[in-house]
Design a protein around this motif. Sequence first.
Motif, PDB file in Angstrom:
ATOM      1  N   GLY A  39      84.734  20.770 -11.495  1.00  0.00           N
ATOM      2  CA  GLY A  39      83.792  19.683 -11.751  1.00  0.00           C
ATOM      3  C   GLY A  39      82.503  19.835 -10.975  1.00  0.00           C
ATOM      4  O   GLY A  39      81.428  19.453 -11.446  1.00  0.00           O
ATOM      5  N   GLN A  42      80.097  22.336 -12.867  1.00  0.00           N
ATOM      6  CA  GLN A  42      79.531  21.967 -14.165  1.00  0.00           C
ATOM      7  C   GLN A  42      78.029  21.682 -14.116  1.00  0.00           C
ATOM      8  O   GLN A  42      77.274  22.258 -14.903  1.00  0.00           O
ATOM      9  N   PRO A  43      77.548  20.829 -13.214  1.00  0.00           N
ATOM     10  CA  PRO A  43      76.091  20.588 -13.194  1.00  0.00           C
ATOM     11  C   PRO A  43      75.294  21.850 -12.861  1.00  0.00           C
ATOM     12  O   PRO A  43      74.203  22.056 -13.401  1.00  0.00           O
ATOM     13  N   LEU A  46      74.901  23.968 -16.001  1.00  0.00           N
ATOM     14  CA  LEU A  46      73.885  23.403 -16.886  1.00  0.00           C
ATOM     15  C   LEU A  46      72.480  23.659 -16.343  1.00  0.00           C
ATOM     16  O   LEU A  46      71.552  23.935 -17.117  1.00  0.00           O
ATOM     17  N   GLU A  47      72.326  23.583 -15.045  1.00  0.00           N
ATOM     18  CA  GLU A  47      71.021  23.864 -14.438  1.00  0.00           C
ATOM     19  C   GLU A  47      70.635  25.328 -14.642  1.00  0.00           C
ATOM     20  O   GLU A  47      69.480  25.642 -14.934  1.00  0.00           O
ATOM     21  N   SER A  50      69.516  25.763 -18.196  1.00  0.00           N
ATOM     22  CA  SER A  50      68.188  25.178 -18.362  1.00  0.00           C
ATOM     23  C   SER A  50      67.114  26.083 -17.756  1.00  0.00           C
ATOM     24  O   SER A  50      66.079  26.341 -18.383  1.00  0.00           O
ATOM     25  N   LYS A 107      82.296  21.427 -20.678  1.00  0.00           N
ATOM     26  CA  LYS A 107      81.832  21.221 -19.303  1.00  0.00           C
ATOM     27  C   LYS A 107      80.736  20.158 -19.255  1.00  0.00           C
ATOM     28  O   LYS A 107      80.638  19.412 -18.296  1.00  0.00           O
ATOM     29  N   ALA A 108      79.936  20.090 -20.295  1.00  0.00           N
ATOM     30  CA  ALA A 108      78.851  19.108 -20.336  1.00  0.00           C
ATOM     31  C   ALA A 108      79.358  17.707 -20.657  1.00  0.00           C
ATOM     32  O   ALA A 108      78.684  16.719 -20.373  1.00  0.00           O
ATOM     33  N   SER A 110      81.587  15.825 -19.307  1.00  0.00           N
ATOM     34  CA  SER A 110      81.752  14.926 -18.161  1.00  0.00           C
ATOM     35  C   SER A 110      80.417  14.324 -17.716  1.00  0.00           C
ATOM     36  O   SER A 110      80.388  13.277 -17.089  1.00  0.00           O
ATOM     37  N   ILE A 111      79.336  14.977 -18.065  1.00  0.00           N
ATOM     38  CA  ILE A 111      78.009  14.454 -17.744  1.00  0.00           C
ATOM     39  C   ILE A 111      77.524  13.536 -18.864  1.00  0.00           C
ATOM     40  O   ILE A 111      76.994  12.459 -18.623  1.00  0.00           O
ATOM     41  N   ARG A 112      77.737  13.960 -20.098  1.00  0.00           N
ATOM     42  CA  ARG A 112      77.300  13.165 -21.252  1.00  0.00           C
ATOM     43  C   ARG A 112      78.084  11.871 -21.410  1.00  0.00           C
ATOM     44  O   ARG A 112      77.539  10.856 -21.812  1.00  0.00           O
ATOM     45  N   PRO A 114      80.869  10.316 -19.073  1.00  0.00           N
ATOM     46  CA  PRO A 114      81.800  10.281 -17.933  1.00  0.00           C
ATOM     47  C   PRO A 114      82.919   9.257 -18.090  1.00  0.00           C
ATOM     48  O   PRO A 114      83.931   9.343 -17.405  1.00  0.00           O
TER      49      PRO A 114
END
Length: 146
Positions: A39, A42-43, A46-47, A50, A107-108, A110-112, A114
Amino acid sequence: MAEIRLEEAAARFGQLAEGSSVLEAFLAQLDRLNSRRHGAVQPLLLEMLSEAGRDPAMAKVVQDTSRAGRALLAEVLRKGQARGEIDTSLDPEMAAALLMSLMDGAKAMSIRAPDLDGKAAVELLKMMIGRFLAPGGQAAEDRPHT
């Protein structure tokens, strides 16, 4: 970080290929999506994705790592096909690329969203991937050919 993650994946995929059931071992790996350690990554993933859209050097790292990961996964799929565990009508390279994209999307999540039950989502993802990979999941003539 990308190289370390690739080394970890290579070790896991090596174990998958040697296990008693490639499909079952692969699906068991999906439980990692709910781990605390995973977890935290994951961010960062994504970073990196990006940043790869803006920085050619980061894009090269992401593309090289993805290419190597796809090759590892495709080899696992080929071994599963040889054992009769994975649908032989699937192109291993394309299937590996699609599976990696599904994993990135998971993985995204949990951000989109939660508030969604992560364990239930992983179980549904396992069902979806299991049906996709299993022999007879869909008639070979119904599959798109490349």
